[in-house]
Write an enzyme that holds these catalytic residues in place. Structure first.
Site, PDB file in Angstrom:
ATOM      1  CB  ALA A   2      -4.785   3.921   4.059  1.00 55.15           C
ATOM      2  N   GLY A  19      -1.789   0.126   3.011  1.00 52.66           N
ATOM      3  CA  GLY A  19      -0.862   1.087   3.610  1.00 52.66           C
ATOM      4  C   GLY A  19       0.031   0.470   4.677  1.00 52.66           C
ATOM      5  CD  GLU A  53       0.833   1.459  -0.147  1.00 52.37           C
ATOM      6  OE1 GLU A  53      -0.213   1.607   0.524  1.00 52.37           O
ATOM      7  OE2 GLU A  53       1.007   2.017  -1.240  1.00 52.37           O
ATOM      8  CD  GLU A 108      -3.621  -0.889  -1.462  1.00 51.31           C
ATOM      9  OE1 GLU A 108      -3.393  -1.996  -2.002  1.00 51.31           O
ATOM     10  OE2 GLU A 108      -2.788  -0.283  -0.766  1.00 51.31           O
TER      11      GLU A 108
END
Ligand code: HXC
Length: 257
Positions: A65, A108, A111, A131
């Site tokens: 992300a 992300g 993910e 993360e």
């Protein structure tokens, strides 16, 4: 249709989506999310398209992300806007989506790859949920999907240490369906997608839906769900055509009905 952060092309019945923010290693910001949701909605709505491939660059599928977008946010902003909830809509794409991962699939990015129906990896692929190193955690489903894909031991180690898994380990662990040489990744993914897109469309939707049900239900309910969908396929023209074609030793042609 053109997108700010994606390149989208149709190759026959396959929609090839390339994440295109090279300056940020395809970090997933809100614009990529908006673009991907629009591209997936267009793909789902287009009867000429049967399967999608999502890929990145050779160096990065997506490096996470977008940290710069999240950096200044506090709890109130995150909670009030239900940050990341938009990604759940991506998983409601009804037709199959293959992730073709080369290079980094981190945070992300990992993910997003796991939100696709399966992952085809280049031998250069690296998966991780780093993360924790940023003093946060996965927020797009990584702790749940990674655990279901590779089991608790590996998922826990990866989330707690942030270490990356290479393609060979990811294949051994069941995170990816296959590993191919990096230079052949997109071609191989499009070939696999073309095979899927050549199947009877309703059977494809049903197969995807029932495999996904395995993650949401008990075994008995899942088997029941499978059986009912299997029964339902006998109400389609394509079932009759598929079985007749087999008996008559010819290729089936599908109406999608
Ligand atoms: C924003 C990013 C980024 C990211 C890379 N960039 N990853 N920008 N968000 N996730 C940017 C860098 O800032 C840099 O921009 C440019 O992309 C190139 O990256 P470099 O670091 O210079 O490349 P390299 O040295 O080759 O290292 C590659 C890398 C590293 C190992 C992948 O970039 C990295 O560790 N990235 C972060 C990985 C990560 O922590 N992902 C998880 C994010 S959190 P400039 O402008 O400096 O050139 C997440 C879930 C959040 O995904 C859920 C919690 C709410």
């Amino acid at each position: 249709m053109t997108y700010e952060t994606l390149l989208v092309e149709q190759r026959g019945r396959v929609t090839l989506v390339t994440l295109n923010r090279p300056q940020a290693l395809n970090a997933l910001n809100s614009q990529i999310l908006a673009d991907l949701l629009a591209a997936m909605a267009a793909f789902d709505a287009d009867p000429s398209q049967g399967c999608a491939v999502i890929t990145g660059s050779e160096k990065a599928f997506a490096a996470g992300a977008d940290i710069k977008e999240m950096q200044a946010q506090g709890f109130a902003d995150m909670y009030a806007h239900d940050f990341f909830a938009g990604w759940d809509r991506f998983t409601r794409t009804r037709k199959p989506v293959i992730a073709a991962v080369s290079g980094y699939a981190l945070g992300g990015g990992c993910e997003l790859a796991m939100m696709c129906d399966f992952i085809l990896a280049a031998d250069s692929a690296k998966f991780g949920q780093p993360e924790v190193k940023l003093a946060v955690s996965p927020g797009m489903g990584g702790s749940q999907r990674l655990t279901r894909a590779v089991g608790k031991a590996k998922a826990m180690e990866m989330c707690l240490t942030g270490r990356m898994m290479d393609a060979a380990e990811a294949e051994r662990a069941g995170l990816v369906s296959r590993v191919v040489p990096a230079a052949e990744l997109v071609e191989e993914a499009v070939k696999t997608a073309t095979t899927i897109a050549g199947m009877a469309p309703l059977a494809v939707l049903a197969n995807k839906e029932m495999v996904n049900a395995a993650f949401e239900t008990s075994l008995a309910m899942g088997v029941q769900f499978e059986r009912r969908l299997f029964h339902a396929l006998f109400g389609t023209e394509d079932q009759s055509e598929g079985m007749s074609a087999f008996v008559e030793k010819r290729a089936g042609t599908w109406t999608g009905k």
